[in-house]
Scaffold this motif. Sequence first.
Motif, PDB file in Angstrom:
ATOM      1  N   GLU A 343      -1.116  53.102 -49.966  1.00  0.00           N
ATOM      2  CA  GLU A 343       0.629  52.597 -50.437  1.00  0.00           C
ATOM      3  C   GLU A 343       0.832  51.885 -49.091  1.00  0.00           C
ATOM      4  N   CYS A 344       0.626  52.332 -47.811  1.00  0.00           N
ATOM      5  CA  CYS A 344       1.466  51.988 -46.191  1.00  0.00           C
ATOM      6  C   CYS A 344       0.966  50.946 -46.751  1.00  0.00           C
ATOM      7  N   GLY A 345      -0.536  50.262 -46.569  1.00  0.00           N
ATOM      8  CA  GLY A 345      -0.234  49.059 -46.038  1.00  0.00           C
ATOM      9  C   GLY A 345       0.302  47.626 -46.646  1.00  0.00           C
ATOM     10  N   GLN A 346       0.332  48.421 -47.456  1.00  0.00           N
ATOM     11  CA  GLN A 346       0.435  46.832 -48.428  1.00  0.00           C
ATOM     12  C   GLN A 346       1.576  47.143 -49.620  1.00  0.00           C
ATOM     13  N   VAL A 347       1.293  48.606 -50.497  1.00  0.00           N
ATOM     14  CA  VAL A 347       1.972  48.452 -52.269  1.00  0.00           C
ATOM     15  C   VAL A 347       3.661  48.352 -51.464  1.00  0.00           C
ATOM     16  N   GLN A 348       3.901  49.356 -50.494  1.00  0.00           N
ATOM     17  CA  GLN A 348       5.250  49.084 -49.357  1.00  0.00           C
ATOM     18  C   GLN A 348       6.116  48.180 -49.500  1.00  0.00           C
ATOM     19  N   GLY A 349       5.019  47.209 -48.871  1.00  0.00           N
ATOM     20  CA  GLY A 349       5.829  45.949 -48.771  1.00  0.00           C
ATOM     21  C   GLY A 349       5.794  45.261 -50.005  1.00  0.00           C
ATOM     22  N   GLU A 350       4.774  45.273 -51.114  1.00  0.00           N
ATOM     23  CA  GLU A 350       4.409  43.914 -51.982  1.00  0.00           C
ATOM     24  C   GLU A 350       6.347  44.554 -53.263  1.00  0.00           C
ATOM     25  N   TRP A 351       6.298  46.106 -52.819  1.00  0.00           N
ATOM     26  CA  TRP A 351       7.376  46.007 -53.849  1.00  0.00           C
ATOM     27  C   TRP A 351       8.184  45.402 -52.791  1.00  0.00           C
ATOM     28  N   ALA A 352       8.747  46.089 -51.740  1.00  0.00           N
ATOM     29  CA  ALA A 352       9.771  45.770 -50.599  1.00  0.00           C
ATOM     30  C   ALA A 352      10.245  44.460 -51.501  1.00  0.00           C
ATOM     31  N   ARG A 353       9.588  42.723 -51.755  1.00  0.00           N
ATOM     32  CA  ARG A 353       9.226  42.079 -51.610  1.00  0.00           C
ATOM     33  C   ARG A 353       9.678  42.275 -52.662  1.00  0.00           C
ATOM     34  N   ALA A 354       9.093  42.384 -54.298  1.00  0.00           N
ATOM     35  CA  ALA A 354       9.382  41.471 -55.158  1.00  0.00           C
ATOM     36  C   ALA A 354      11.016  42.430 -55.755  1.00  0.00           C
ATOM     37  N   HIS A 355      11.531  43.541 -54.931  1.00  0.00           N
ATOM     38  CA  HIS A 355      12.915  43.931 -55.306  1.00  0.00           C
ATOM     39  C   HIS A 355      14.089  43.456 -54.521  1.00  0.00           C
ATOM     40  N   GLY A 356      13.524  42.296 -53.675  1.00  0.00           N
ATOM     41  CA  GLY A 356      14.162  41.404 -53.100  1.00  0.00           C
ATOM     42  C   GLY A 356      15.262  42.394 -52.015  1.00  0.00           C
ATOM     43  N   ILE A 357      14.137  43.237 -50.853  1.00  0.00           N
ATOM     44  CA  ILE A 357      14.858  44.088 -49.973  1.00  0.00           C
ATOM     45  C   ILE A 357      14.764  43.319 -49.081  1.00  0.00           C
ATOM     46  N   ALA A 358      15.547  43.071 -48.382  1.00  0.00           N
ATOM     47  CA  ALA A 358      15.488  42.261 -47.048  1.00  0.00           C
ATOM     48  C   ALA A 358      15.592  42.492 -45.462  1.00  0.00           C
ATOM     49  N   VAL A 359      17.121  43.857 -46.010  1.00  0.00           N
ATOM     50  CA  VAL A 359      16.910  44.438 -45.224  1.00  0.00           C
ATOM     51  C   VAL A 359      15.793  45.033 -44.330  1.00  0.00           C
ATOM     52  N   GLY A 360      15.577  44.934 -42.756  1.00  0.00           N
ATOM     53  CA  GLY A 360      14.900  45.299 -41.845  1.00  0.00           C
ATOM     54  C   GLY A 360      12.825  44.751 -42.074  1.00  0.00           C
ATOM     55  N   ARG A 361      12.492  45.630 -42.151  1.00  0.00           N
ATOM     56  CA  ARG A 361      10.984  45.248 -41.798  1.00  0.00           C
ATOM     57  C   ARG A 361      10.164  45.960 -42.272  1.00  0.00           C
ATOM     58  N   ASP A 362       8.876  45.492 -43.268  1.00  0.00           N
ATOM     59  CA  ASP A 362       8.416  46.734 -43.709  1.00  0.00           C
ATOM     60  C   ASP A 362       7.200  47.417 -42.322  1.00  0.00           C
ATOM     61  N   ALA A 363       7.480  48.557 -42.905  1.00  0.00           N
ATOM     62  CA  ALA A 363       6.945  49.293 -41.904  1.00  0.00           C
ATOM     63  C   ALA A 363       5.274  50.173 -41.666  1.00  0.00           C
ATOM     64  N   GLY A 364       4.706  49.371 -42.967  1.00  0.00           N
ATOM     65  CA  GLY A 364       3.300  49.189 -42.472  1.00  0.00           C
ATOM     66  C   GLY A 364       2.321  47.533 -42.218  1.00  0.00           C
ATOM     67  N   GLU A 365       3.396  47.191 -41.616  1.00  0.00           N
ATOM     68  CA  GLU A 365       2.728  44.909 -41.961  1.00  0.00           C
ATOM     69  C   GLU A 365       1.660  45.190 -40.811  1.00  0.00           C
ATOM     70  N   ALA A 366       1.479  46.534 -39.926  1.00  0.00           N
ATOM     71  CA  ALA A 366       0.936  46.054 -38.998  1.00  0.00           C
ATOM     72  C   ALA A 366      -0.559  47.313 -39.236  1.00  0.00           C
ATOM     73  N   LEU A 367      -1.029  48.030 -40.420  1.00  0.00           N
ATOM     74  CA  LEU A 367      -1.517  48.749 -40.517  1.00  0.00           C
ATOM     75  C   LEU A 367      -2.809  47.576 -41.441  1.00  0.00           C
ATOM     76  N   GLY A 368      -2.771  46.849 -42.315  1.00  0.00           N
ATOM     77  CA  GLY A 368      -4.097  45.579 -42.326  1.00  0.00           C
ATOM     78  C   GLY A 368      -4.858  45.355 -41.261  1.00  0.00           C
ATOM     79  N   PRO A 369      -3.666  45.010 -40.762  1.00  0.00           N
ATOM     80  CA  PRO A 369      -4.775  44.274 -39.452  1.00  0.00           C
ATOM     81  C   PRO A 369      -5.009  45.023 -38.660  1.00  0.00           C
ATOM     82  N   ALA A 370      -4.753  46.481 -38.283  1.00  0.00           N
ATOM     83  CA  ALA A 370      -5.509  47.319 -37.321  1.00  0.00           C
ATOM     84  C   ALA A 370      -6.373  48.010 -37.623  1.00  0.00           C
ATOM     85  N   LEU A 371      -6.752  47.943 -39.499  1.00  0.00           N
ATOM     86  CA  LEU A 371      -8.026  48.152 -39.669  1.00  0.00           C
ATOM     87  C   LEU A 371      -8.911  46.867 -39.286  1.00  0.00           C
ATOM     88  N   VAL A 372      -8.790  45.804 -39.947  1.00  0.00           N
ATOM     89  CA  VAL A 372      -9.973  45.264 -40.039  1.00  0.00           C
ATOM     90  C   VAL A 372     -10.415  45.052 -38.564  1.00  0.00           C
TER      91      VAL A 372
END
Length: 630
Positions: A343-372
């Motif tokens: 939910e943090c690393g992927q889904v909340q970002g996908e939701w925002a993009r699909a719903h046209g939320i351009a304000v700010g940045r995804d709060a979970g965008e760094a989680l996936g790369p950090a886990l890798v």
Amino acid sequence: MTKTPPVRPEPFGTILGHGPGRVPVHSSDYKSVDKEELPDRASFKSYVDGIFMGVKWQCVELARRWIYLNRGYVFDDIAMAYDIFNLRHVTMVKDGRKLPLYSFRNGAKRPPEPGALMIWNEGGEFEITGHVAVVTEVADNHVRIIEQNVDHTRWTEGASWSRELPLERAPDGGYRVSCTYTEGEILGWVIQTDDPAYAEIMEDPDPGLFNLKAGDADHVVEKWLDVNRPAEAAFVDYMGGHRLATRDEELTRYYLMSETARKEIKRATNELHAMFMRATDYVLDNPEILEKFGLPAALLPRIRQSWQDRQTHNITGRFDFVMTDKGLKVYEYNADSAGCYMECGQVQGEWARAHGIAVGRDAGEALGPALVRAWKDAHVGAVLHVLKDEDPDEEYHAQYMRNMIEQAGLHCKIISGLGSLSWDKDGWVVDDEGNRITWVWKTWAWETALDQLRDEAVDEEAFLRSHEVSEPRDHAPRLIDILLRPEVMVFEPLWTLITSNKAILPVLWSLFPDHPYLLESHFELTDSLQKNGYVIKPIVGRCGKNISLVGRDDTVLYETGGQFADRDQIYQALFRLPDIGGLRVQVCSFSVDGRDAGVCVRCDPSLVIRSDSDLLALRVVEDEAFLARE
């Protein structure tokens, strides 16, 4: 042309030189540690006159040891070296007097002086922790320092300093010291003085920056996840559609966080991880406190060995915070088998993009790369089995983590339940393809394995001894046959039983009393808690179960049921979740390899966040834009 051979580091503990007062400075080349001379974690603790100086031979240890031996005072325990810049006093050891301590930002009009502590910020050469050194000499164009845990080579003959840093005087009269590393930022210097002239004025940020704000998308998007991908298909199946919210009235809801709040959560996550590690070490060193954690006595040697061998082997955990304009406080640290990664690393970002939320940045965008990155550094030596139960939410959770593991170049296989497992002729548990299960990441909590020991009336000592001999078994493989076998490398390690246990919260409060990120916590109900309201938590509770919130007049404000009612309890100060747009909102931050890696929010109409509480999208917004929003 003849090349100069590289200088070899001196073995760990070697005296590199002596600073003023004949204080020795040691090599901290941990790769050369003599395991016979330093066999366990306790042997790495440095004491002078019975006073704890720090861990051998780190930078903070030298700073505390030098000022104690030369000035007779010590500074308080800190989690990170850069935290010294925020201290406001030191303590005279002989009589307990508090002496003022002032910080001077690099560029201040008061120069550093011998005995000052030079402080580096986190990042670059001193990633995560920052750095501290002792100033020993100040000239017109340079400053000399002594330091540990940077260079492990002997000093030049006759030298009394580790490194020389350039010093410049600016036209405005300010003094600036340059770091000799290209990636390193000097915050400034800290001086014990009665004169605060030119000292840093620590202004608190606008409290309003710590109040989250709610937003709404213009419309609901029906389909926005790719069901051809197993993790996303499993998420859609669990949620009953392409949605983050379980309640229809919140399908367009999202939340906003200021950049200042995000930076504070990052600092809190990194600092609290170090504090929880310190507390874990303290618990394992004190049997009378360890007894309060309710763990099987036969397992304690294993836990201690896990801490000794695998302290740095945890991949990730999740902190649960409450954040308002009154402060940022941690509820607990889920260091073992936390959830909400996808939910943090992927889904909340996908939701925002699909719903046209351009304000700010995804709060979970760094989680996936950090886990890798963390899985790449885990040095897994065989197939990594992801063990999970058969609950629907565990499917997408496991699939997401498998994606991260495979991106790290590892071979990963998901095992749902235990029905497909068997024994091989040598007494190993194997999967349906005959692969021995030797490396595991699990969604099950360690407490689940302990419950199996209790429920099956297993003789704990006999069971743990039996795993030292490889032999076939005549029963179907159980969870304990995998997780509690010493040869199996499990993530998260066994020692996280201590870190995730709520009994660690009173220990933290005793080690770091009145720390700004902590809530007062005790093993017994105290007058102060009863006066101001408190929360009762079972020491091994999960998912918000068996929680009671009690107000100032002993009125029960809210309580939840569950299977942990018979467990020992702790008492924590009441700090209610804020009501933002009709939902109570909790902030969660993820620690990967001990570092902040992503943030999300969990929401519920009730006062307690539970396993079925929603995780709605979170965006991070620049301060000015955040304050300008209604």
